[in-house]
Design a protein around this motif. Sequence first.
Motif, PDB file in Angstrom:
ATOM      1  N   SER A  46     -57.020 -15.300 -13.480  1.00 28.52           N
ATOM      2  CA  SER A  46     -55.857 -14.479 -12.948  1.00 28.52           C
ATOM      3  C   SER A  46     -55.152 -13.603 -14.032  1.00 28.52           C
ATOM      4  N   SER A  50     -54.837  -9.648 -13.131  1.00 27.10           N
ATOM      5  CA  SER A  50     -53.328  -9.119 -13.416  1.00 27.10           C
ATOM      6  C   SER A  50     -53.641  -7.905 -14.261  1.00 27.10           C
ATOM      7  N   LYS A  56     -50.764  -9.356  -8.459  1.00 28.64           N
ATOM      8  CA  LYS A  56     -49.808 -10.191  -9.233  1.00 28.64           C
ATOM      9  C   LYS A  56     -50.055 -11.581  -8.890  1.00 28.64           C
ATOM     10  N   GLU A  58     -50.377 -15.740  -9.338  1.00 28.55           N
ATOM     11  CA  GLU A  58     -49.435 -16.542 -10.049  1.00 28.55           C
ATOM     12  C   GLU A  58     -50.133 -16.934 -11.573  1.00 28.55           C
ATOM     13  N   ASN A  70     -57.178 -14.326  -4.708  1.00 27.25           N
ATOM     14  CA  ASN A  70     -56.509 -12.949  -4.840  1.00 27.25           C
ATOM     15  C   ASN A  70     -57.407 -11.817  -5.272  1.00 27.25           C
TER      16      ASN A  70
END
Length: 204
Positions: A46, A50, A56, A58, A70
């Motif tokens: 993640s 990002s 974005k 978590e 994501n």
Amino acid sequence: MHFKTSTNQTPRYAQPGQDSVEIAVVLELKVLADVGLVGFPNAGKSTLLSVVSAAKPEIADYPFTTLVPNLGIVNYRDYKSFVMADIPGIIEGASDGKGLGLRFLRHIERNSILLFLVPADADDIKKEYEILLNELRNYNPELLDKERLLAISKCDLLDEELMDEIKKDLPEIPYTFISSVANMGITELKDMIWKKLEESNKDI
């Protein structure tokens, strides 16, 4: 609707209908991306997404922060781009349904390239990679036909000497060392991914 005209826009009559059939349907949407991130929970997937995209996801210091995939658009040189998917963490036994393994593994099928992320502080980087690979094999052997890359994450913890030691026992696939927090090796990672994407496109 069939009887509607410009002068009769709301007709109040109809023909008899036919018997209807009622069914319940479950639709499953699998993520489709150029690059899918594969790794254990807290491998830095993640955080990487990002950093390289505007996504974005978590981010937290506990396992299974990511419960749904994501997607992020990664900008590359000369206005090129590719789509990267952060797949929730895989654990040993995921192919047998441990954790939410089967739900997560399904999404891996819809990625062109698999980027394995293994943190630099792992006890055995090659072993972690092989465990992940074995879970993919047990779930669907065809996943092993996909192009694979390896990124050693959290490398701000290493010096040159440690990196040289780690290189001696890495899987025989393209690899690079990165640190998303320190923005280390990110450009090299993008170059490696783009090169592999171009090679894959030529084979199609």
